[in-house]
Motif scaffolding. Structure first.
Motif, PDB file in Angstrom:
ATOM      1  N   VAL A  64       0.918  -1.155  -0.104  1.00 39.80           N
ATOM      2  CA  VAL A  64      -0.005  -0.004  -0.059  1.00 39.80           C
ATOM      3  C   VAL A  64       0.766   1.316   0.078  1.00 39.80           C
TER       4      VAL A  64
ATOM      5  N   ALA B  92       2.414   1.660  -3.433  1.00 40.40           N
ATOM      6  CA  ALA B  92       1.447   2.278  -4.481  1.00 40.40           C
ATOM      7  C   ALA B  92       0.889   3.543  -4.296  1.00 40.40           C
ATOM      8  N   ARG B  93       1.051   3.993  -2.945  1.00 38.55           N
ATOM      9  CA  ARG B  93       0.534   5.585  -2.847  1.00 38.55           C
ATOM     10  C   ARG B  93       1.735   6.454  -2.506  1.00 38.55           C
ATOM     11  N   ARG B  94       2.855   5.840  -2.807  1.00 39.01           N
ATOM     12  CA  ARG B  94       4.204   6.613  -2.804  1.00 39.01           C
ATOM     13  C   ARG B  94       4.231   7.462  -1.494  1.00 39.01           C
ATOM     14  N   VAL B  95       3.990   6.675  -0.234  1.00 33.97           N
ATOM     15  CA  VAL B  95       3.906   7.408   1.114  1.00 33.97           C
ATOM     16  C   VAL B  95       5.348   7.072   1.901  1.00 33.97           C
TER      17      VAL B  95
ATOM     18  N   ASP C 107      -5.081   1.229   3.271  1.00 33.04           N
ATOM     19  CA  ASP C 107      -5.149   1.924   1.935  1.00 33.04           C
ATOM     20  C   ASP C 107      -6.350   2.624   1.937  1.00 33.04           C
ATOM     21  N   GLU C 108      -7.381   2.486   2.855  1.00 33.29           N
ATOM     22  CA  GLU C 108      -8.567   3.285   2.879  1.00 33.29           C
ATOM     23  C   GLU C 108      -8.341   4.357   3.809  1.00 33.29           C
TER      24      GLU C 108
ATOM     25  N   LEU D  93      -5.399   5.769   4.147  1.00 29.06           N
ATOM     26  CA  LEU D  93      -4.771   6.944   3.369  1.00 29.06           C
ATOM     27  C   LEU D  93      -5.700   7.603   2.156  1.00 29.06           C
ATOM     28  N   ARG D  94      -6.386   6.944   1.806  1.00 30.35           N
ATOM     29  CA  ARG D  94      -7.464   7.530   0.716  1.00 30.35           C
ATOM     30  C   ARG D  94      -8.230   8.554   1.599  1.00 30.35           C
TER      31      ARG D  94
ATOM     32  N   ALA E 135      -6.107  11.490   2.155  1.00 30.59           N
ATOM     33  CA  ALA E 135      -6.102  12.310   0.832  1.00 30.59           C
ATOM     34  C   ALA E 135      -7.289  13.152   0.626  1.00 30.59           C
TER      35      ALA E 135
ATOM     36  N   ARG F 214      -1.180  15.691   1.706  1.00 30.77           N
ATOM     37  CA  ARG F 214      -0.070  15.334   0.780  1.00 30.77           C
ATOM     38  C   ARG F 214       0.894  14.716   1.988  1.00 30.77           C
TER      39      ARG F 214
END
Length: 318
Positions: free
Chosen positions: A57, A60-63, A243-244, A246-247, A250, A255
């Motif tokens: 995750v 994929a989200r570049r965190v 994942d949820e 971070l969504r 966002a 950021r």
């Protein structure tokens, strides 16, 4: 232009406007208790599953993440190499490893010298794994965020850490995921998907509520919203909710930035002088360090959300 096309154009315009007006916020993400919080006897397979899912995750989200290690968790007979390999996965994914002491030691119960030894023992493997990524900032996080229950202890460890090249890592958003994770592991063990789903949703809702509180609290202290630093743990509920989460962050305009960038926010330059046996977030510490209290503020400690009582009941039954 026909009516249908007009409606579509209007909808698109409103969507773009909503995105444009979204607040510009920043957050650093940190993980504690690597390689894995194993309270359900899930062992190495559980650690491998959680690590793979969390890192997937984040990449994929570049965190970017600083992840804090308890090297004592590596010392399992027959599994040392496999557990070190879990840490190597974090490094290979571009994350930075930090020091969280060897055994997750509580500074409140130790002498200064004993705590210093915990710090030294807690950096052996992580420093070796990070060698090829130098130069990088060394970060330390106190277990339980207990930074010293006396002035002498706090100042002595701060001096020791600074001399060793470490920066103490604050946090402003506490997800309290460890509370939710207890019931969650029980639900997984019992194959109770309905309960697991309820706990995931309660956890996500609580984390967003805690974040919303901090968004209102920080301007009372600094006059504007600051860069937030999230504290979560390497555990199962985060593996399944990250994942949820971070969504949703966002969607609130966040950021994700490095901890280095977060620490450049002027708020993080305020020296923490708060002495306590407890481990509050840095927003509370900074408020106290600046000689402020909640009198006259639009928010107070009573507004800070707590996990739902039914979740706390599951946690107490552990």
């Amino acid at each position: 232009m026909n009516l249908k096309l007009l409606i579509i154009c209007l909808f698109m315009s409103l969507s773009v406007s909503a995105q444009t007006n979204k607040p510009a916020r920043r957050m650093a993400v940190t993980f504690d208790d690597l390689p894995y919080v194993d309270i359900g006897q899930r062992g190495l397979p559980g650690a491998q599953r959680a690590t793979k899912k969390i890192l997937s995750v984040l990449q994929a989200r570049r965190v970017p993440v600083v992840a804090f290690v308890n090297e004592g968790k590596l010392q399992v007979v027959g599994e040392v190499d496999a557990r070190i390999a879990l840490l190597r996965q974090w490094v290979d994914a571009g994350m930075v490893l930090g020091n969280h002491t060897f055994s997750h030691a509580d500074f409140n119960t130790l002498t200064i010298q004993e705590f210093q030894e915990e710090i030294i023992k807690g950096e052996v493997v992580t420093r070796r794994l990070m060698r090829s990524h130098q130069p990088y900032q060394l970060y330390f996080r106190h277990p339980h965020t207990h930074t010293g229950d006396t002035k002498a202890k706090k100042e002595a460890i701060e001096g020791f850490l600074a001399a060793s090249g470490y920066k103490v890592t604050p946090h402003t958003v506490d997800s309290e995921d460890y509370v939710f994770n207890v019931g969650y592991l029980c639900a997984l063990r019992n194959k109770d998907e309905a309960m697991a789903r309820s706990l995931r949703e309660a956890y996500l809702n609580f984390t967003m509520a805690a974040t919303e509180f901090d968004e209102r609290f920080s301007p009372e202290i600094f006059g504007h919203e600051i860069t937030q630093t999230l504290l979560v743990h390497a555990n199962d509920i985060n593996a399944d909710c990250l994942d949820e989460m971070l969504r949703r962050f966002a969607a609130r305009g966040y950021r994700f930035v490095t901890l280095d960038e977060a620490m450049r926010d002027p708020a993080y330059q305020v020296k923490d002088t708060y002495i306590s046996k407890f481990g509050p977030t840095w927003l509370w510490r900074w408020m106290k360090s600046k000689g402020m209290d909640t009198k006259g503020m639009k928010v107070s400690g009573k507004d800070d959300p707590e996990p739902p009582e039914w979740v706390m009941d599951l946690y107490r039954q552990r």
